[in-house]
Design a protein around this motif. Sequence first.
Motif, short mmCIF file in Angstrom:
data_model
loop_
_atom_site.label_atom_id
_atom_site.label_comp_id
_atom_site.label_asym_id
_atom_site.label_seq_id
_atom_site.Cartn_x
_atom_site.Cartn_y
_atom_site.Cartn_z
N ALA A 45 0.82 -1.21 0.00
CA ALA A 45 0.00 0.00 0.00
C ALA A 45 0.86 1.27 0.00
N GLN A 46 1.95 1.23 0.78
CA GLN A 46 2.78 2.43 0.91
C GLN A 46 3.44 2.83 -0.40
N ARG A 61 1.73 -12.77 7.19
CA ARG A 61 1.76 -11.92 8.37
C ARG A 61 0.52 -11.06 8.53
N THR A 172 15.30 -11.61 -5.48
CA THR A 172 15.96 -12.27 -6.61
C THR A 172 15.05 -12.20 -7.83
N SER A 199 13.71 -17.66 -8.84
CA SER A 199 13.83 -18.36 -7.56
C SER A 199 12.66 -19.34 -7.39
N ARG A 207 5.08 -15.50 -9.18
CA ARG A 207 5.64 -14.18 -9.55
C ARG A 207 5.99 -14.09 -11.03
C1 LIG Z 1 7.99 -15.77 1.77
C2 LIG Z 1 7.68 -14.73 0.77
O1 LIG Z 1 8.22 -14.74 -0.32
N1 LIG Z 1 6.81 -13.79 1.14
C3 LIG Z 1 6.29 -12.79 0.19
C4 LIG Z 1 4.84 -12.58 0.54
O2 LIG Z 1 4.82 -12.11 1.87
P1 LIG Z 1 3.65 -12.41 2.88
O3 LIG Z 1 2.68 -13.39 2.34
O4 LIG Z 1 4.29 -12.73 4.19
O5 LIG Z 1 2.98 -10.97 2.97
P2 LIG Z 1 2.60 -10.16 4.28
O6 LIG Z 1 3.83 -9.50 4.81
O7 LIG Z 1 1.80 -11.01 5.20
O8 LIG Z 1 1.70 -9.00 3.67
C5 LIG Z 1 0.45 -9.29 3.02
C6 LIG Z 1 0.17 -8.23 2.02
O9 LIG Z 1 0.05 -6.98 2.69
C7 LIG Z 1 0.86 -6.02 2.06
N2 LIG Z 1 1.37 -5.10 3.06
C8 LIG Z 1 2.01 -5.61 4.16
C9 LIG Z 1 2.54 -4.73 5.11
C10 LIG Z 1 2.44 -3.33 4.90
O10 LIG Z 1 2.90 -2.48 5.69
N3 LIG Z 1 1.79 -2.90 3.77
C11 LIG Z 1 1.26 -3.74 2.85
O11 LIG Z 1 0.68 -3.30 1.87
C12 LIG Z 1 2.00 -6.83 1.41
O12 LIG Z 1 2.59 -6.17 0.31
C13 LIG Z 1 1.29 -8.12 0.99
O13 LIG Z 1 0.77 -8.00 -0.31
O14 LIG Z 1 4.29 -11.60 -0.34
C14 LIG Z 1 4.96 -10.32 -0.31
C15 LIG Z 1 4.32 -9.40 -1.34
O15 LIG Z 1 2.97 -9.58 -1.42
C16 LIG Z 1 6.44 -10.51 -0.66
O16 LIG Z 1 7.07 -9.26 -0.62
C17 LIG Z 1 7.05 -11.48 0.34
O17 LIG Z 1 8.40 -11.68 0.03
C18 LIG Z 1 9.31 -11.33 1.11
C19 LIG Z 1 9.65 -9.85 1.07
C20 LIG Z 1 10.62 -12.11 1.02
O18 LIG Z 1 11.57 -11.76 1.69
N4 LIG Z 1 10.70 -13.14 0.23
C21 LIG Z 1 11.94 -13.90 0.10
C22 LIG Z 1 12.00 -15.10 1.05
C23 LIG Z 1 12.06 -14.38 -1.34
O19 LIG Z 1 11.11 -14.37 -2.10
N5 LIG Z 1 13.26 -14.79 -1.72
C24 LIG Z 1 13.51 -15.28 -3.06
C25 LIG Z 1 14.94 -15.80 -3.22
C26 LIG Z 1 15.33 -16.79 -2.20
C27 LIG Z 1 16.77 -17.23 -2.40
O20 LIG Z 1 17.06 -17.92 -3.41
O21 LIG Z 1 17.62 -16.88 -1.55
C28 LIG Z 1 13.43 -14.13 -4.07
O22 LIG Z 1 13.02 -14.38 -5.21
O23 LIG Z 1 13.87 -13.04 -3.70
#
Ligand SMILES: CC(=O)N[C@H]1[C@@H](OP(=O)(O)OP(=O)(O)OC[C@H]2O[C@@H](n3ccc(=O)[nH]c3=O)[C@H](O)[C@@H]2O)O[C@H](CO)[C@@H](O)[C@@H]1O[C@H](C)C(=O)N[C@@H](C)C(=O)N[C@H](CCC(=O)O)C(=O)O
Length: 531
Positions: A45-46, A61, A172, A199, A207
């Motif tokens: 949202a931000q 979360r 990634t 990834s 994605r």
């Molecule tokens: C495990 C994972 O990939 N989680 C992704 C998932 O998070 P989530 O389901 O926990 O989302 P959430 O934090 O509960 O938030 C729910 C929704 O509310 C939104 N929100 C949340 C908080 C806020 O302040 N404002 C807001 O709008 C979020 O954007 C989301 O759409 O959905 C989010 C977007 O909707 C992603 O940003 C988030 O990636 C996080 C940042 C992450 O760190 N992912 C890593 C593990 C990842 O994907 N890594 C791979 C590579 C791994 C490797 O090889 O090392 C990568 O491709 O980068």
Amino acid sequence: MPSSSLRPQRPPVTPIGTLADAIGAIAGGGDGRSDVAVTGIELRAQDVRPGDLFAALPGARAHGARFAGDAVSRGAVAVLTDPEGADILADLATDVVVLVHPRPRSVLGSVSATVYGDPSASMTVVGITGTSGKTTTSYLVEAALRAGGRTPGLIGTVETRIGTDPVPSALTTPEAPHLHAMFAAMLEQGCDTVVMEVSSHALSLGRVDGTHFAVGAFTNLSQDHLDFHHTFEDYFAAKARLFAAESAVHAAESVVCVDDEWGRRMADIAGGAGPVTTVSADGSRDDTAVVARNWQARADGTQTFDAVIGDRVVRAQLRLPGRYNVANALVATAVAARVGIDPQVAADAMSTVDVPGRMQRVDRGQPFLAVVDYAHKPAALEVALDTLRRQSTGRVAVVVGAGGDRDAEKRPVMGAVSAAAADLVVVTDDNPRSEDPASIRAAILEGATSVPPADRAQVVEVSPRADAVTYAVRWARPGDVVLVAGKGHEVGQKVGDVVHPFDDREALALAIDGLATVGPSIDELGEDRTS
Ligand SMILES: CC(=O)N[C@H]1[C@@H](OP(=O)(O)OP(=O)(O)OC[C@H]2O[C@@H](n3ccc(=O)[nH]c3=O)[C@H](O)[C@@H]2O)O[C@H](CO)[C@@H](O)[C@@H]1O[C@H](C)C(=O)N[C@@H](C)C(=O)N[C@H](CCC(=O)O)C(=O)O
Ligand SMILES: Nc1ncnc2c1ncn2[C@@H]1O[C@H](COP(=O)(O)OP(=O)(O)OP(=O)(O)O)[C@@H](O)[C@H]1O
């Protein structure tokens, strides 16, 4: 993994789609205002800008719909969510269009592709997956493409290159809305090809949905990310989405390294979807299309080999040390060949490639090999040390730490792996974050000193990290190897909430340059923990 302090960045590009197009892609309904232009799509949202569509997804979360008020106040014209999100939105006094889908993540890729005009269909997209080697292989492919006259864009862990300016990456593989925006920007700036790391998270979370992959490449599979995938089979199945005929994102053609059992399975799967080039670097298999012969490693870190590609024999040289980079280079050569680039042109281009923080050499004219590598897990450290040991006849030093607020169990294991494989282990700080750096070092030291004395390296504790690097450099003699492990391409060290500028490559260069001047003796720098 990229630094979580980075925010995803939407490139400056204007989508061509309207809300009607988005609704068409979702196959849902509208409310009569669907000719409204969509200026972009955001998940957070931000990050919403006026005219955007906000995708309010259920998360691990929170539910994104909880942030819809913020998105609307920033100018969102529509919200895509699920039925639970729609209930949450019912409490919100807003008249924006609400699009409801039972699984909104599953349509986000096609919505994003649609509103950005399906840009990946107009370029040759190469997707590279595997546990290790994605970043390295991407840079090698990118160099080969350039040498072959292509104009490639690059998307990966370290950076995204749209045109020429690199932007640090947040993930990634970006989420679909940003990914398709990046494709659109690349197309606008004249790219005809894209090399991207894919990834397993991205494949699981959809994605890359809506992306047309011309070539998919698989490097290898080893234990990783089981917190997310739970089982190895699930992890493998996620990777297989890039190759399996029944997957909507499978590549038209594939290149698969079959040096491990998972690669052999992946090659069979990929064969059901299109032509496959199999690659073997370890010499154990002769029934593959691409193999390496006559491998030679030099003490200066370079290595040479013949890449045998069908009836062609291509002489290859790499600046990158490490036998596994031969596998990465073979995969890259085979990918380039699939894209129509002559293998010798590809191999010649790879000979000058440095990959940020991946077996990256620091050369200041010193008579020993100094390398920075991103190895920050026990298995990666073990492989990196093993490969460097085989590269040199001298001794091997490793500078090692471990991040705070992350998996604590790996700390003693990293200590033990280092002490068993190196001649000198300099235990130091990585990114301590909110933890006490001394207790992280203590856990690594505990593991290091658990190795029986007869098999154990000399172990010293040196903090801060710059002094640890200096210690290893002052210890090195001609022909030795110094590996600074763990932070790779990172340019900061996170202590508490503050990121202090720190770059292992600069620290190594400074320490090597300082050899000419009188600095502290190594006895003054560190504390011996061997006994
Ligand atoms: C495990 C994972 O990939 N989680 C992704 C998932 O998070 P989530 O389901 O926990 O989302 P959430 O934090 O509960 O938030 C729910 C929704 O509310 C939104 N929100 C949340 C908080 C806020 O302040 N404002 C807001 O709008 C979020 O954007 C989301 O759409 O959905 C989010 C977007 O909707 C992603 O940003 C988030 O990636 C996080 C940042 C992450 O760190 N992912 C890593 C593990 C990842 O994907 N890594 C791979 C590579 C791994 C490797 O090889 O090392 C990568 O491709 O980068
Ligand atoms: N083919 C390979 N086999 C085993 N290890 C490798 C291979 N290629 C690179 N590595 C090592 O794995 C680590 C990560 O390399 P690289 O960044 O190229 O892979 P990656 O798949 O992008 O991983 P990450 O997502 O952690 O960045 C480094 O320590 C590198 O030296």
